[in-house]
Every structure is written in structure tokens, then in C-alpha cells.
Scaffold this active site. Structure first.
Site, mmCIF file in Angstrom:
data_model
loop_
_atom_site.group_PDB
_atom_site.id
_atom_site.type_symbol
_atom_site.label_atom_id
_atom_site.label_comp_id
_atom_site.label_asym_id
_atom_site.label_seq_id
_atom_site.Cartn_x
_atom_site.Cartn_y
_atom_site.Cartn_z
ATOM 1 N N SER A 214 -12.163 -3.851 -8.237
ATOM 2 C CA SER A 214 -11.051 -3.959 -9.174
ATOM 3 C C SER A 214 -9.884 -3.125 -8.638
ATOM 4 O O SER A 214 -9.440 -2.160 -9.253
ATOM 5 C CB SER A 214 -11.478 -3.470 -10.570
ATOM 6 O OG SER A 214 -10.465 -3.741 -11.521
ATOM 7 N N LYS A 215 -9.391 -3.547 -7.455
ATOM 8 C CA LYS A 215 -8.468 -2.694 -6.705
ATOM 9 C C LYS A 215 -7.295 -3.482 -6.150
ATOM 10 O O LYS A 215 -7.418 -4.670 -5.831
ATOM 11 C CB LYS A 215 -9.218 -2.017 -5.546
ATOM 12 C CG LYS A 215 -10.391 -1.163 -6.026
ATOM 13 C CD LYS A 215 -11.025 -0.368 -4.916
ATOM 14 C CE LYS A 215 -12.081 0.584 -5.482
ATOM 15 N NZ LYS A 215 -12.515 1.581 -4.511
ATOM 16 N N CYS B 76 -7.996 5.235 -2.237
ATOM 17 C CA CYS B 76 -9.283 4.595 -2.011
ATOM 18 C C CYS B 76 -9.593 4.715 -0.525
ATOM 19 O O CYS B 76 -8.928 4.086 0.306
ATOM 20 C CB CYS B 76 -9.268 3.125 -2.422
ATOM 21 S SG CYS B 76 -10.801 2.266 -1.969
ATOM 22 N N ASN C 45 -12.244 3.684 1.092
ATOM 23 C CA ASN C 45 -12.809 2.470 1.665
ATOM 24 C C ASN C 45 -11.715 1.476 2.030
ATOM 25 O O ASN C 45 -11.684 0.955 3.152
ATOM 26 C CB ASN C 45 -13.807 1.841 0.691
ATOM 27 C CG ASN C 45 -15.181 2.471 0.802
ATOM 28 O OD1 ASN C 45 -15.815 2.393 1.841
ATOM 29 N ND2 ASN C 45 -15.635 3.106 -0.260
ATOM 30 N N LYS D 199 -13.676 12.671 -9.434
ATOM 31 C CA LYS D 199 -14.989 12.055 -9.361
ATOM 32 C C LYS D 199 -16.045 13.086 -9.736
ATOM 33 O O LYS D 199 -15.814 14.298 -9.649
ATOM 34 C CB LYS D 199 -15.273 11.534 -7.949
ATOM 35 C CG LYS D 199 -14.245 10.550 -7.418
ATOM 36 C CD LYS D 199 -14.145 9.300 -8.263
ATOM 37 C CE LYS D 199 -13.249 8.264 -7.622
ATOM 38 N NZ LYS D 199 -12.965 7.117 -8.523
ATOM 39 N N MET E 97 -17.768 6.118 -2.391
ATOM 40 C CA MET E 97 -16.326 5.989 -2.243
ATOM 41 C C MET E 97 -15.915 6.710 -0.962
ATOM 42 O O MET E 97 -16.417 7.792 -0.658
ATOM 43 C CB MET E 97 -15.604 6.605 -3.436
ATOM 44 C CG MET E 97 -16.052 6.062 -4.797
ATOM 45 S SD MET E 97 -17.597 6.788 -5.397
ATOM 46 C CE MET E 97 -16.976 8.343 -6.046
#
Length: 397
Positions: A69-70, A104, A106, A278, A318
Site C-alpha cells: 500500500s505504497k 521505505c 525496500n 516501528k 522493512m
């Protein structure tokens, strides 16, 4: 009866590391979405298919997980010695909210290749064969990322034999260097350890007094020992994501940790800052079976780590949290370092739900303060689809 037609926007759907997202060039967005604000957020929400009370994102490009969802927006950089500016938007699945508070790691693996393919990198800097060095300005956290992108016959090479746990098929290796990764978060004074301590005690109502390491590196992260919250560190997603009580506990830890780190002033603000910080839990190495059924042996790792993203246990790790893990592991005395056996180290291999990952970090003390010059890890990336994404014409309203 009149109907509003759909509009189409040039876009590329890419996998980067263990995540997927929709990539845009800033110049291709509608004018109102080329600047931060409500119109941009509304557009990205509609592209991804949020908010979706069903939690499936059926009417959009999202995959109903935090990893899918990015969104990414790239533009040519105006900063010296940088090729492109990279802005990351984490789209909430069930609420009308786009979180711009972090990176992000990744999808960072896909930024270099997208920048090259989109003409954002000067052609003179791209070899016919070899490795292109793409200098990325990460706009969310004001940091530099260096991507080493393989090139064959003048084009990005996406296929290869590099295997990444959490990704089914092999691809070409992309090495990433996260320069000076200690995040300069508002309220934290740019400190890697916002409280000034490698280890703190954190009072969490309803949970107890926890020993934690709170670090700003890659992404703000709160580390806690697995056994302190009733886990072993070998858990897979189903053990936690179906447990509403456990998820509520982790969110409470996250909210109180965010206040302690200076990221928010009151726990109520955590709901509007879902992407950061996180929460992760660590343990000494132990054998387990990964989510793909592969046996992971004690000898395969230095430490066990499980991390939550957007309120759910991540299926792998992540990328930004991997930077935090590598950084914390390199600094003697943190919970990550102690779980990994203690002492000085320049790299760590950690076990996650899908397997293992190695990340390196260069840490040293300057005037009594810990400084990490860079963190290094390898990922892979490839284009899944390119063309146009379509949204109803009133999506920006």
C-alpha cells in the site's frame, strides 16, 4: 445523467525488495498534485484504493498489506551531487490518510532503476555495461541513499540470480548505501538515541515496565526483548496478526515510545503517525521454519528480529528497519547488540519471518557520541507493469 470520466496518469508498478508500490514522476501528476497537500493525498488514496472498510483495496492498486500500500514520487534533483529526489507515501488501508513521516527502505531499491529509466539521471553517468551509481535524495527524512544499479547494454538489468528471502524469484542485485542514517526527526534533535541512552525503561500502561532501545536510524524504531512481552522471536505473521489483543499491545508500546522519543507530544497523535516509529522485538538465535516452509538454522543468523509495520507483523523486514537493526547491532550495549552476542561488529545477519537478511553498518564514537556513517544492504527490484493508472476525474477533490 452526466458522468465524470476517468483520467489517466503515467505510472509504473514496481517491486522493490519485499514491497510493491506505484511510482510516479512528479511532472506527470496533475498540477494540483504536484505540490504537497490534500489534492495529492486524495489522488494517491484513490490510486491505491483507500480508504477501504473491507480492508482489501479491490478498487485500486494496493495489495491490502502495509508492504503493498505504497506510493513513490520522483523528480530530478536540484541538490548538488544528487540525481533525483525521492518522496515516499505510505497509504493507510482503512483510513483516508497518507503518512509522509518516513522512508521505505525496500522501495528504495527500485528508485535508482526507475530514475534511470525515467530520464532523471544524466545519460553520461550511465555506463553501457557495469554499475550505475545513482545518488538519491530521500526527501521524507532529508538523507542521501546511494544505489548501485546493474546496467547491461545501456539499460537497467533486472534479471539475475540474487535471492532475497521474502521474494519468490531471483533477480539482479541492487546494493544500497544509506548515508548518515541517523534520522533527523522533529523533536528528537537529530539524535540517534533521542533520550541519550542506549537502553531505557519505558512505562507502558496495561503492559508494564519494558526495557527498550529507541533509535533513530533508517527509521525511528523501538526495540524490546521478545521474552519481555511473551514471545520467542520465532513467530510468523499468523501468530500475531490474528490476535487483536497483541496488536493493541504493540500499538500501545508504539504510542508511548513515540512520545518518549519526542516524535509526538501525546499518545493520541500516534493514530496520525502510523508509519513511524516501528516496534520490533529481538531474541537470541533459535531454529524455526520460515513462512515458505524453509528451515532456518541457528547457524544462519546472529539474532532474531520481528517487526511491525502499520499495525501488523511484517512478512519479512522493512528495509528501513533493517538499517535500524544493523545500526543498533553495531553499537555495543543496545538490546539488538546484546541479543546478537554483544561486542563490536560491522555486520549482522538476522532471522525474520521469511528467512534471513544481512546488513552492515559502520559505527564509531565521536566525542562520546555514537555516529554511523552508513548502513549497507542488498535488495533487488523490477518493473511489474508500466503505462497509465486510471482514477475517476473527481479523485483530487
Amino acid at each position: 445523467m452526466s458522468h465524470i470520466p476517468q483520467i489517466k496518469i503515467p505510472a509504473t508498478y514496481m517491486r522493490g525488495g519485499t514491497s510493491k508500490g506505484v511510482f510516479f514522476r512528479l511532472q506527470d501528476l496533475p498540477a494540483s498534485a504536484q505540490v504537497p497537500g490534500a489534492a495529492r493525498d486524495a489522488l494517491l488514496l484513490r490510486v491505491i484504493g483507500s480508504p477501504d472498510p473491507y480492508g482489501k483495496q479491490i478498487d485500486g492498486m494496493g495489495g491490502a498489506t502495509s508492504s503493498t500500500s505504497k506510493t513513490v514520487i520522483l523528480s530530478k534533483s536540484s541538490r548538488p551531487d544528487h540525481d533525483c529526489d525521492y518522496l515516499f507515501g505510505q497509504v493507510s488501508i482503512d483510513t483516508a490518510f497518507v503518512d509522509w513521516s518516513g522512508n521505505c527502505g525496500n522501495l528504495s531499491a527500485a528508485v535508482g532503476s526507475f530514475a534511470i529509466s525515467s530520464g532523471l539521471v544524466d545519460a553520461a553517468r550511465i555506463p553501457r555495461d557495469g554499475v550505475a551509481i545513482v545518488r538519491i535524495w530521500q526527501a521524507n527524512i532529508a538523507k542521501t541513499i546511494i544505489a548501485h544499479v546493474p546496467i547491461t547494454n545501456g539499460a537497467v538489468q533486472e534479471t539475475g540470480d540474487f535471492e532475497l528471502d521474502g521474494v519468490t524469484f531471483p533477480a539482479a542485485e541492487v546494493q544500497l548505501e544509506f548515508m548518515d542514517p541517523a534520522a533527523e526527526e522533529e523533536g528528537a534533535g537529530g539524535a540517534m538515541f533521542p533520550t541519550g541512552n542506549l537502553v531505557d525503561t519505558l512505562e507502558v500502561p496495561g503492559v508494564g515496565t519494558l526495557t527498550v532501545t529507541m533509535i533513530n536510524a533508517g527509521i525511528p524504531t523501538i526495540f524490546v526483548n521478545a521474552d519481555a512481552i511473551g514471545y520467542t522471536g520465532t513467530e510468523l505473521q499468523d501468530a500475531i496478526n490474528g490476535d487483536a489483543k497483541a496488536l493493541a499491545m504493540f500499538e500501545t508500546i508504539r504510542a508511548y515510545g513515540a512520545v518518549r522519543m519526542g516524535l509526538i507530544k501525546h499518545i493520541d497523535e500516534a493514530a496520525k503517525r502510523q508509519h513511524t516509529p516501528k516496534v520490533a522485538f529481538v531474541a537470541k538465535p533459535a531454529a524455526y521454519v520460515s513462512s515458505s516452509g524453509k528451515q532456518v538454522a541457528v547457524a544462519d543468523m546472529d539474532v532474531l528480529v520481528r517487526a511491525l509495520s502499520m499495525g501488523k507483523l511484517h512478512h519479512a523486514m522493512m528495509g528501513t528497519a533493517a538499517v535500524a537493526i544493523g545500526t543498533a547491532a553495531a553499537i555495543p550495549g543496545t538490546l539488538v547488540n546484546l541479543a546478537a552476542g554483544g561486542g563490536a561488529r560491522t555486520a549482522v545477519r538476522f532471522g525474520h519471518p521469511s528467512g534471513t537478511l544481512r546488513v552492515g553498518a559502520e559505527a564509531n564514537q565521536v566525542d562520546g557520541e555514537w555516529v554511523v556513517t552508513k548502513a549497507i544492504m542488498s535488495r533487488s527490484a523490477r518493473v511489474l507493469m508500466e503505462g497509465w493508472v486510471r482514477v475517476p476525474g473527481d479523485a483530487l477533490q
